[in-house]
Design an enzyme around this catalytic site. Structure first.
Site, mmCIF file in Angstrom:
data_model
loop_
_atom_site.group_PDB
_atom_site.id
_atom_site.type_symbol
_atom_site.label_atom_id
_atom_site.label_comp_id
_atom_site.label_asym_id
_atom_site.label_seq_id
_atom_site.Cartn_x
_atom_site.Cartn_y
_atom_site.Cartn_z
ATOM 1 N N ARG A 35 56.885 16.663 37.980
ATOM 2 C CA ARG A 35 56.528 15.235 37.957
ATOM 3 C C ARG A 35 55.268 14.976 37.132
ATOM 4 O O ARG A 35 54.523 14.021 37.398
ATOM 5 C CB ARG A 35 56.354 14.681 39.377
ATOM 6 C CG ARG A 35 57.650 14.607 40.168
ATOM 7 C CD ARG A 35 57.436 13.986 41.530
ATOM 8 N NE ARG A 35 58.646 14.042 42.333
ATOM 9 C CZ ARG A 35 58.680 13.916 43.651
ATOM 10 N NH1 ARG A 35 57.554 13.733 44.322
ATOM 11 N NH2 ARG A 35 59.824 13.978 44.304
ATOM 12 N N ARG A 39 53.204 8.771 37.975
ATOM 13 C CA ARG A 39 52.296 7.721 38.417
ATOM 14 C C ARG A 39 50.826 8.105 38.454
ATOM 15 O O ARG A 39 49.970 7.226 38.588
ATOM 16 C CB ARG A 39 52.721 7.231 39.803
ATOM 17 C CG ARG A 39 54.029 6.456 39.807
ATOM 18 C CD ARG A 39 54.415 6.049 41.202
ATOM 19 N NE ARG A 39 54.766 7.211 42.016
ATOM 20 C CZ ARG A 39 54.943 7.167 43.328
ATOM 21 N NH1 ARG A 39 54.746 6.036 43.987
ATOM 22 N NH2 ARG A 39 55.299 8.251 43.994
#
Length: 351
Positions: A35, A39
Site C-alpha cells: 500500500r 493515503r
C-alpha cells in the site's frame, strides 16, 4: 492454442528486487511497502480529492499510473506496486462494485443468496487496469521492479459471498461447509479469471505478481488446504506454464504455522509473511533458499525511534542467510509519518 508471447523488455538495467525474487541474495536488501501508493502520501490525497471516488481513480488509467509512480518519485523504492484493488475481479465476473465512504466496498448481489451463474461477466471492466500497466511500464525507472497483483480466491470469495468485508468471514465459512460444491464453483471462477487477469498484466509490462490472501488466517487447517493452498497452487502452475520467467509472490496473511505447507505446495517463487510471524522461526521453518518478503509491523513504522530500529535490525538479521525483500507485514497505515518511511529506507539501505 499457443501460449501468449512474452512482452519485450526495454528496461535492461539491473533490478535488485527482481533478482531477489529469482533467488539471489542482495546487499543492501531491496525494499518496497505494501500500500505504498496511498493515503499516507499528500500527493495521493490531493489527486484523490480531484478525481472523486476510489473506483473512479482505479478506472482512470493516467491517474492510476500517476498514483503507482508517486512513491517511486518520492522514495525511490526498489519495487512499484500497481495501483488497483482486489475486487476488480468480482466486478469483472458481473457483480456491481461500489466503495462507500467510511464503510468500505460493497458487492451486489451477494452470492450467499444468489447463484454465480446468474451473473453476466464483464471482462472489459479490467481494460483500464491493463492500460495503467502499460503507462507505468513506459515511465518506470529501469532499475525498479514492477509488481502486479490480484487477490487470492479465498479472500476474493469472502467479499463475493457476503457482499462486503467482515471481521470473521462467517457467512463465507458457513457456505464453504454447507455447500462445498456451490462454493467450489465460486473459487474456480475466481481462479480462472485471476490467471487471465495476471497474465494480461504480465503481457502489458509487470515484472512479477503477488497473490494477496488477506483473510487466509480465518480457516481451519483442513479448510486452509482446500480453499487457500489448492486454488493458489492451480493459479501458480498455470501462470508458470505460460510465463515461466515471471516470479510469483504468495502472501497468505494469518497463515501462521501453515506457512511451510503453503510454500511447499503452492510452489510460489517467494513468500510474503505478516507481522505476527517471528522472523527467526520463519527463517528456520521455511524451505531453504526460498525468497521471503516482510515482515515489519506497520505500527512499528508509525512508532518510529528505537522501536522501529530494533524491529528493522531483527528482521534483517533473521533473513541475512537467504534472499530477502524488506517489506511490511501488511499495508502501510494512513497516519504513517513520511519521515519514518525515510528513516526506514536509510536503515535498510545501510546494508
Amino acid at each position: 492454442m499457443d501460449a501468449p508471447s512474452e512482452p519485450s523488455d526495454t528496461r535492461q538495467a539491473d533490478r535488485p528486487l527482481l533478482a531477489v525474487l529469482r533467488g539471489e541474495r542482495r546487499d543492501p536488501t531491496p525494499v518496497w511497502l505494501m500500500r505504498q501508493a496511498g493515503r499516507y502520501l499528500p500527493e495521493y490525497r490531493a489527486l484523490r480529492a480531484e478525481k472523486g471516488g476510489f473506483l473512479d481513480l482505479v478506472h482512470d488509467s493516467e491517474a492510476a499510473a500517476d498514483v503507482t509512480l508517486q512513491p517511486i518519485r518520492r522514495f525511490g523504492f526498489d519495487g512499484a506496486i500497481l495501483f488497483s484493488d482486489i475486487l476488480v475481479i468480482p466486478h469483472a465476473l458481473g457483480q456491481d462494485l461500489r466503495f462507500m465512504a467510511g464503510e468500505g466496498p460493497r458487492l451486489s448481489p451477494p452470492l450467499v443468496d444468489y447463484a454465480l451463474d446468474g451473473l453476466e461477466a464483464a471482462p472489459e471492466r479490467l481494460d483500464p487496469v491493463y492500460e495503467t500497466v502499460r503507462l507505468v511500464a513506459r515511465d518506470l525507472p529501469p532499475e525498479t521492479t514492477f509488481l502486479g497483483f490480484a487477490g487470492s480466491p479465498w479472500t476474493v470469495a469472502t467479499y463475493m459471498v457476503a457482499g462486503q468485508g467482515s471481521r470473521d468471514q462467517a457467512e463465507t465459512r458457513r457456505m464453504a461447509y454447507r455447500d462445498p460444491k456451490a462454493f467450489g464453483a465460486i473459487i474456480d471462477a475466481i481462479a480462472a479469471s485471476t490467471v487471465d487477469y495476471l497474465g494480461k498484466q504480465i503481457e502489458a509490462g509487470v515484472d512479477a505478481v503477488q497473490l494477496f490472501d488477506s483473510w487466509s488466517g480465518s480457516l481451519s487447517p483442513a479448510q486452509f488446504e482446500h480453499w487457500v493452498i489448492a486454488p493458489n497452487a492451480k493459479i501458480v502452475a498455470e501462470l508458470r506454464d505460460r510465463y515461466p520467467d515471471t516470479p510469483i509472490i504468495g502472501f497468505p496473511k494469518g497463515a501462521g504455522e501453515k506457512l511451510p505447507a503453503y510454500a511447499r505446495e503452492t510452489m510460489v517463487d517467494a513468500l510474503g509473511i505478516d507481522e505476527t510471524i517471528d522472523p527467526e522461526w520463519a527463517a528456520d521453518a521455511l524451505p531453504e533458499a526460498l525468497p521471503v518478503q516482510g515482515n515489519l509491523d506497520p505500527l512499528a513504522l508509525i512508532a518510529g525511534g528505537e522501536r522501529l530500529d530494533h524491529a528493522t535490525d531483527r528482521i534483517k538479521r533473521a533473513f541475512a542467510g537467504r534472499p530477502h525483500v524488506f517489506n511490511l507485514g501488511h499495508g502501510i497505515l494512513p497516519d504513517t509519518p513520511i519521515a519514518h518511511v525515510e528513516h526506514l529506507l536509510a536503515c535498510v539501505r545501510q546494508g
